[in-house]
Scaffold this motif. Structure first.
Motif, PDB file in Angstrom:
ATOM      1  N   UNK A   1      24.938  -0.876  19.771  1.00 47.87           N
ATOM      2  CA  UNK A   1      24.246  -1.121  18.511  1.00 47.87           C
ATOM      3  C   UNK A   1      22.771  -0.762  18.607  1.00 47.87           C
ATOM      4  N   UNK A   2      22.165  -0.991  19.768  1.00 46.67           N
ATOM      5  CA  UNK A   2      20.774  -0.601  19.962  1.00 46.67           C
ATOM      6  C   UNK A   2      20.622   0.912  19.816  1.00 46.67           C
ATOM      7  N   UNK A   3      21.508   1.669  20.454  1.00 47.63           N
ATOM      8  CA  UNK A   3      21.418   3.128  20.372  1.00 47.63           C
ATOM      9  C   UNK A   3      21.696   3.620  18.954  1.00 47.63           C
TER      10      UNK A   3
ATOM     11  N   UNK B   1      20.005 -15.743  12.496  1.00 51.19           N
ATOM     12  CA  UNK B   1      20.561 -15.405  11.188  1.00 51.19           C
ATOM     13  C   UNK B   1      21.135 -16.634  10.484  1.00 51.19           C
ATOM     14  N   UNK B   2      21.564 -17.634  11.245  1.00 56.20           N
ATOM     15  CA  UNK B   2      22.056 -18.868  10.634  1.00 56.20           C
ATOM     16  C   UNK B   2      20.924 -19.843  10.335  1.00 56.20           C
TER      17      UNK B   2
ATOM     18  N   UNK C   1      13.394  -2.915   4.148  1.00 53.80           N
ATOM     19  CA  UNK C   1      14.831  -2.840   4.429  1.00 53.80           C
ATOM     20  C   UNK C   1      15.056  -3.490   5.793  1.00 53.80           C
ATOM     21  N   UNK C   2      15.931  -4.489   5.834  1.00 54.07           N
ATOM     22  CA  UNK C   2      16.203  -5.209   7.075  1.00 54.07           C
ATOM     23  C   UNK C   2      17.563  -4.782   7.609  1.00 54.07           C
ATOM     24  N   UNK C   3      17.578  -4.328   8.852  1.00 55.87           N
ATOM     25  CA  UNK C   3      18.816  -3.924   9.517  1.00 55.87           C
ATOM     26  C   UNK C   3      19.069  -4.898  10.657  1.00 55.87           C
ATOM     27  N   UNK C   4      20.103  -5.711  10.522  1.00 57.48           N
ATOM     28  CA  UNK C   4      20.488  -6.660  11.570  1.00 57.48           C
ATOM     29  C   UNK C   4      21.614  -6.024  12.373  1.00 57.48           C
ATOM     30  N   UNK C   5      21.372  -5.834  13.669  1.00 60.69           N
ATOM     31  CA  UNK C   5      22.372  -5.156  14.493  1.00 60.69           C
ATOM     32  C   UNK C   5      22.955  -6.128  15.532  1.00 60.69           C
TER      33      UNK C   5
ATOM     34  N   UNK D   1       0.811  -1.207   0.000  1.00 63.65           N
ATOM     35  CA  UNK D   1       0.000   0.000   0.000  1.00 63.65           C
ATOM     36  C   UNK D   1       0.854   1.271   0.000  1.00 63.65           C
ATOM     37  N   UNK D   2       2.144   1.098  -0.236  1.00 64.46           N
ATOM     38  CA  UNK D   2       3.007   2.260  -0.439  1.00 64.46           C
ATOM     39  C   UNK D   2       3.787   2.723   0.766  1.00 64.46           C
ATOM     40  N   UNK D   3       3.669   2.044   1.894  1.00 64.45           N
ATOM     41  CA  UNK D   3       4.411   2.462   3.081  1.00 64.45           C
ATOM     42  C   UNK D   3       5.827   1.889   3.058  1.00 64.45           C
ATOM     43  N   UNK D   4       6.754   2.618   3.648  1.00 66.49           N
ATOM     44  CA  UNK D   4       8.175   2.259   3.603  1.00 66.49           C
ATOM     45  C   UNK D   4       8.581   1.634   4.936  1.00 66.49           C
ATOM     46  N   UNK D   5       9.050   0.392   4.884  1.00 67.81           N
ATOM     47  CA  UNK D   5       9.305  -0.391   6.080  1.00 67.81           C
ATOM     48  C   UNK D   5      10.804  -0.570   6.285  1.00 67.81           C
ATOM     49  N   UNK D   6      11.284  -0.265   7.486  1.00 66.25           N
ATOM     50  CA  UNK D   6      12.620  -0.659   7.910  1.00 66.25           C
ATOM     51  C   UNK D   6      12.462  -1.519   9.156  1.00 66.25           C
ATOM     52  N   UNK D   7      12.981  -2.745   9.104  1.00 67.95           N
ATOM     53  CA  UNK D   7      12.838  -3.689  10.214  1.00 67.95           C
ATOM     54  C   UNK D   7      14.188  -3.864  10.887  1.00 67.95           C
ATOM     55  N   UNK D   8      14.245  -3.535  12.184  1.00 70.65           N
ATOM     56  CA  UNK D   8      15.478  -3.658  12.961  1.00 70.65           C
ATOM     57  C   UNK D   8      15.387  -4.923  13.816  1.00 70.65           C
ATOM     58  N   UNK D   9      16.357  -5.819  13.651  1.00 71.89           N
ATOM     59  CA  UNK D   9      16.349  -7.059  14.422  1.00 71.89           C
ATOM     60  C   UNK D   9      17.749  -7.388  14.908  1.00 71.89           C
ATOM     61  N   UNK D  10      17.855  -7.929  16.130  1.00 74.39           N
ATOM     62  CA  UNK D  10      19.193  -8.251  16.659  1.00 74.39           C
ATOM     63  C   UNK D  10      19.733  -9.553  16.082  1.00 74.39           C
ATOM     64  N   UNK D  11      21.026  -9.647  15.992  1.00 71.72           N
ATOM     65  CA  UNK D  11      21.692 -10.885  15.585  1.00 71.72           C
ATOM     66  C   UNK D  11      21.817 -11.752  16.839  1.00 71.72           C
ATOM     67  N   UNK D  12      20.783 -12.542  17.108  1.00 62.37           N
ATOM     68  CA  UNK D  12      20.714 -13.292  18.363  1.00 62.37           C
ATOM     69  C   UNK D  12      19.994 -14.614  18.161  1.00 62.37           C
ATOM     70  N   UNK D  13      20.224 -15.539  19.108  1.00 63.02           N
ATOM     71  CA  UNK D  13      19.543 -16.842  19.148  1.00 63.02           C
ATOM     72  C   UNK D  13      19.741 -17.662  17.865  1.00 63.02           C
ATOM     73  N   UNK D  14      20.850 -17.442  17.188  1.00 60.36           N
ATOM     74  CA  UNK D  14      21.186 -18.183  15.963  1.00 60.36           C
ATOM     75  C   UNK D  14      20.151 -18.009  14.851  1.00 60.36           C
TER      76      UNK D  14
END
Length: 370
Positions: free
Chosen positions: A73-75, A51-52, A63-67, A36-49
């Motif tokens: 990194x949170x700040x 990402x693997x 847009x996915x930002x893995x920190x 519907x045209x909204x711009x999404x940035x998803x922030x997720x921690x690299x935790x609990x395996x």
């Protein structure tokens, strides 16, 4: 349509469902908002395996930002999110939750709404009631909006009692592009299948509604999928798969004669909390048997679109008499209802309507106290 909004979303993970049952909820709803045209940035921690154990690449619609799982990194992520139209802190991020719940409130301004999105509202409310010193409790009135994964009137009343400015349930649902009927797969052959991770407030109910039913029907085949059950004692007619990636969910739902939904204890007690997998299974035209909880009839018609059991003994009774023809009929009716009323596109419209009518601002935030 509401004007295009920039949405900064802090959640557990968008790209991995590993120990992360909320993943498909996030995907379905945020994908619908992006369409519907909204711009999404998803922030997720690299935790609990996670990402693997990804089960999707970064999607083109977000847009996915893995920190890194560090305070710095949170700040840094919060600094990057500053200026978005909407900043969301979901429950259960898993890393620095208390810090995030406090610090996102510093991003509030005339332009920016800050939302707490609770994907486990009954459990959150129970925790806050039982622990008046809980650091989240004084923050509730400061959020401009509390959204919940479900829970109906009971969670709205609960959050309102703690001073929430506005609380609205946005139920999970179906993305027809992701969950749909698929050919049966011999890997998932069973009379009854259940998919769910092993969690403290789910285990006893799995023993009652799934394992006890298997014990009483030794001639039937039962299939269990999800993380954490490897050392659990099970009847011989229960086969355990382990973690099942989302790419296999359609075949899993379509292969067994019936699939079982078992609510976590807090959600069953609260009611009005259909699991995401109920809608996903309905989207695959599966025949669903569910444990009983208040409000089922608002989503699917018991006995026609979903089969309801009050105990493991009733699950066994239903399964013992369930013919292939009846299972197909129930699944087809659930499929039609889900596509008509329970798509994420409809949920996205509900989300947009909140901002079209104007969301009132929460209480002023000053270092953690309203």
């Amino acid at each position: 349509m509401t004007r295009s909004l920039s949405i900064a979303f802090f959640g557990s993970s968008l790209v991995s469902s590993y120990w992360n049952g909320a993943a498909t909820y996030y995907r379905g709803l945020l994908h619908a908002l992006a369409r519907r045209g909204h711009r999404i940035t998803f922030y997720e921690p690299d935790a609990y395996e996670r990402q693997s154990h990804r089960d999707m690449e970064d999607p083109p619609w977000a847009r996915v930002v893995v920190y890194p799982p560090t305070e710095d990194a949170v700040f840094h992520a919060l600094q990057e999110a500053d200026g978005a139209d909407i900043v969301v802190k979901a429950s259960g991020v898993g890393v620095f939750d208390e810090l995030l719940e406090r610090e996102v409130l510093y991003l509030k301004c005339e332009r920016t709404h800050v939302i707490f999105w609770d994907v486990d509202a009954p459990a959150t409310l129970a925790r806050v009631r039982e622990h008046p010193e809980d650091p989240f409790r004084p923050l509730i009135p400061c959020y401009d909006l509390i959204l919940t994964y479900g829970g109906g009137g009971p969670v709205v009343h609960g959050y309102s009692s703690f001073g929430a400015a506005t609380c609205v349930p946005i139920y999970n649902g179906l993305d027809p592009a992701t969950h749909f009927p698929a050919p049966p797969d011999p890997r998932f052959a069973a009379d009854l299948s259940f998919l769910g991770n092993r969690l403290p407030d789910r285990e006893a109910r799995v023993e009652e509604f799934f394992l006890s039913a298997a014990q009483s029907l030794p001639e039937k085949a039962f299939l269990l999928a999800g993380s954490g059950w490897g050392d659990k004692r099970m009847p011989e007619n229960v086969r355990y798969l382990g973690h099942l990636g989302t790419g296999d969910h359609n075949a899993f739902n379509c292969t067994a004669r019936a699939v079982l939904n078992i609510s976590r204890s807090s959600m069953a007690e609260n009611g009005y909390s259909p699991a995401t997998r109920v809608f996903e299974a309905a989207g695959a035209a599966a025949c669903i048997i569910t444990d009983n909880w208040e409000g089922i009839g608002e989503f699917f018609e018991p006995g026609e679109e979903i089969l309801v059991a009050d105990s493991g003994a009733e699950v066994a009774e239903i399964l013992a008499r369930l013919t292939e023809q009846e299972a197909v009929r129930v699944g087809a009716r659930a499929f039609a209802r889900a596509k008509k009323e329970h798509t994420y596109d409809r949920r996205a419209l509900q989300f947009e309507s909140l901002f079209r009518s104007g969301v009132p601002k929460g209480a002023e935030f000053a270092g953690g106290m309203p």
